[in-house]
Design an enzyme around this catalytic site. Structure first.
Site, short mmCIF file in Angstrom:
data_model
loop_
_atom_site.label_atom_id
_atom_site.label_comp_id
_atom_site.label_asym_id
_atom_site.label_seq_id
_atom_site.Cartn_x
_atom_site.Cartn_y
_atom_site.Cartn_z
CE LYS A 43 -0.20 -1.46 4.59
NZ LYS A 43 -0.43 -2.76 5.16
N GLY A 82 0.60 -10.60 17.92
CA GLY A 82 1.18 -10.42 16.58
C GLY A 82 0.33 -9.56 15.67
CE LYS A 120 -4.38 -1.18 4.65
NZ LYS A 120 -4.67 -1.85 5.94
#
Lengths: 396, 396
Positions: free
Chosen positions: A101, A183, A201
């Site tokens: 991105k 995570g 985005k």
């Protein structure tokens, strides 16, 4: 004849592309209409346990100079060296599909133009919303619509944190620590929690929908690190969930207004039910009214699935898909000022302030939502005047 | 050169296609990459007030014999004469885009083969989920996935009725009458409330995803006319919303199990938040985990938007899109028996029955959800044995 492609990067997403391809190779080849194989995997590291030893290379030139390679999956992340590599591939007529991105948000216009000039494709479905099909539906399925607004929950890490605050009463630091343990958040979580990831985005979506490149630096971006538990609880009492919303809408004079900020989403909106690491994108058009796309916005196989879908499309399309493209922007004059964003607003005032009708008084203050819409500028002035401890727009 | 297309039928959807095309003509032409115009509108009725007088014809031969017409939007509904007309257009190499789910569910395989033989396209995005992009994402964006299950709320009328029962405590007949008053339900509401409409749509999805034609007659279909208000209320207490779910999943031995039936959807599922006339389709795949597509499943402009998106694709694609296709089925041997559907189940027993742990006792009986999964056959036997007044599967 068998189509050969290369995978740049063997991190989380790149290794997922390799895994998914060999797992579903038969059906992928059927859908692509041809036999396929991975010829190279580019990574500077060694992977002595990989069953695909013979495919690894540390030299990008092996790939770019091999005419047999007609398609490339870029999963390295970051602007450089990804930009240099992708541009070189496109200049050789190799189509590129990316999950990157940052690359698309900073250099999309240049790469789309390069693809056009060399009769190949630059695809980026995986760069927004991970597994969620959103780029292709936006420019294909909704092609007959005049799109007025797109709004989404585009970052899974912040949505997980807000969900933990909401469901389990965790504070922001507690929820962030949990996200890091699981995570879902990086050691340095800045890009996620301060909204930069969501910003990239919404820049990609804005560029695609409105046709001109929008740079992250021109987009008002506020993250969630300042959100307090008492505001999450107060929003609930007032019938809303707090979500980090990245949105873009048409405004007056042919301008657009992209922004990233936490908002109060009413429970009647389907967006309020998007929880945990899930992402969703809501699109408003004159034909469709509204449509939402929902799914996993990150993760190994979900993102790999989107990259692989693009690779299949690239194999099928021998010519450039012109409509999935946008122009460069010489300046940012078509990006409207955040001052012009209008919404109803949530305020939290100190205890003892004058409480408007419908207020909710709690131990940390007096929370309420304005009846009328105010501009961002007017709301900021009001917040200062009243000594507000928090204020956020309401999502419509 | 300008591309000419024809619109078959000037009812709700057909007139919507005409309206949307002229409203957004400029951007549609940009996306199609060519100038476009409607040359004919086919309808047996007269429309003296239409601004497009000169385009109307009552004779299908005007269209099929005009070589200038290269694309056709079919919005008539019903199997005949739509089937004859569409087949004749495809045989002349004219691509057809349709909103007609009956036609696709009954004759899709034949029309897809005809399109292939004549190097044109038969598109049907509008036949499932109205404005919601679902057909194209399923076969393009999710192409790298092994899809294990698709489940959706595919009928807006029944979803509106169930929402009114849930939100406003209306009985089924009251909510149906309101839906009829508002134009959401037909005078004869059978096709909607008995699940036949949802059944056609899950047949189309099943055929596309699993590659062989599935006929509505082979799909277990139960509607919502037997749903009582007390079950809607009891489901709520047990943390679920009752929704009419059309689903298909892979089962053992290479079979698939499509079915339409009311189910209890847990509040944790995003599907439970799909209300009013909205539709949604949830897709499960090995890469994506799950993705949902949400929007208006019916209505003039939403459906027209999907038809028009297909027409633009048809104009852009000069060759057949083979992947959006399926084979004919000589028999129904790959459709598994409903007896093999497994789920946890909701039961309502008469007052005075023995109440399992976690039961909810109310004035109309004792409601509970089984801890274990049972097959449809086992659940039916249990319901009979216990004299259950209602039983429904729980959506997973």
């Amino acid at each position: 004849m068998s189509v050969k492609f290369a995978v740049l990067g063997h991190g989380v997403v790149g290794s997922g592309v390799v895994e998914l391809f060999y797992k579903n190779r038969k059906s992928i080849e059927k859908r692509a209409g041809t036999e396929m194989d991975i010829k190279y995997i580019l990574d500077l590291r060694d992977f002595p346990d990989s069953p695909y030893q013979d495919k690894f290379t540390k030299d990008f030139n092996d790939i770019v100079n091999d005419d047999e390679v007609t398609s490339v999956a870029e999963c390295m992340g970051g602007v450089e060296p990804a930009f240099t590599f992708v541009k070189a591939c496109l200049e050789k007529g190799k189509s590129v599909s990316t999950s990157n991105k940052e690359l698309v948000a900073e250099k999309g216009d240049i790469l789309l133009r390069t693809a056009k000039e060399h009769n190949c494709n630059f695809f980026f479905e995986a760069s927004v919303g991970g597994a969620i099909p959103i780029i292709r539906p936006l420019h294909k399925c909704l092609a007959a619509n005049d799109i007025s607004k797109v709004a989404g929950i585009l970052n899974g890490t912040t949505n997980f944190i807000l969900t933990k605050m909401y469901n389990d009463g965790m504070s922001f630091p507690e929820a962030l620590a949990l996200a890091q343990d699981l995570g879902y958040a990086e050691k340095d979580p800045t890009a996620d929690i301060e909204g930069h990831d969501a910003c990239r985005k919404i820049c990609i979506i804005s560029s695609l929908v409105f046709g001109r490149h929008v740079y992250p630096k021109d987009v008002y971006t506020k993250g969630i690190s300042h959100i307090e538990l008492c505001d999450v609880a107060a929003a609930d009492v007032l019938g809303h969930a707090i979500k980090l919303i990245a949105s873009v809408r048409k405004t007056d004079g042919g301008k657009i207004l992209p922004a990233v900020m936490p908002m109060l989403v009413p429970y009647e909106s389907i967006m309020s039910g998007v929880s945990d690491v899930f992402n969703a994108v809501l699109v408003f058009g004159d034909g469709i009214d509204q449509a939402m796309f929902y799914g996993r916005g990150a993760g190994k196989l979900p993102t790999a699935s989107a990259v692989m879908g693009d690779v299949i499309e690239a194999v099928k399309h021998k010519v450039t898909v012109f409509s999935q493209s946008w122009e460069s922007a010489d300046d940012n004059s078509f990006v409207d000022s955040i001052d012009n964003l209008t919404a109803r607003w949530y305020f939290r005032l100190p205890l003892g302030s004058e409480a408007p009708e419908g207020s909710y008084e709690h131990e940390n203050g007096i929370s309420f939502i304005t009846e009328d819409e105010l501009s961002f500028r007017a709301a900021s002035e009001k917040a200062e005047k009243l000594g507000a401890k928090a204020f956020m727009p309401v999502f419509e």
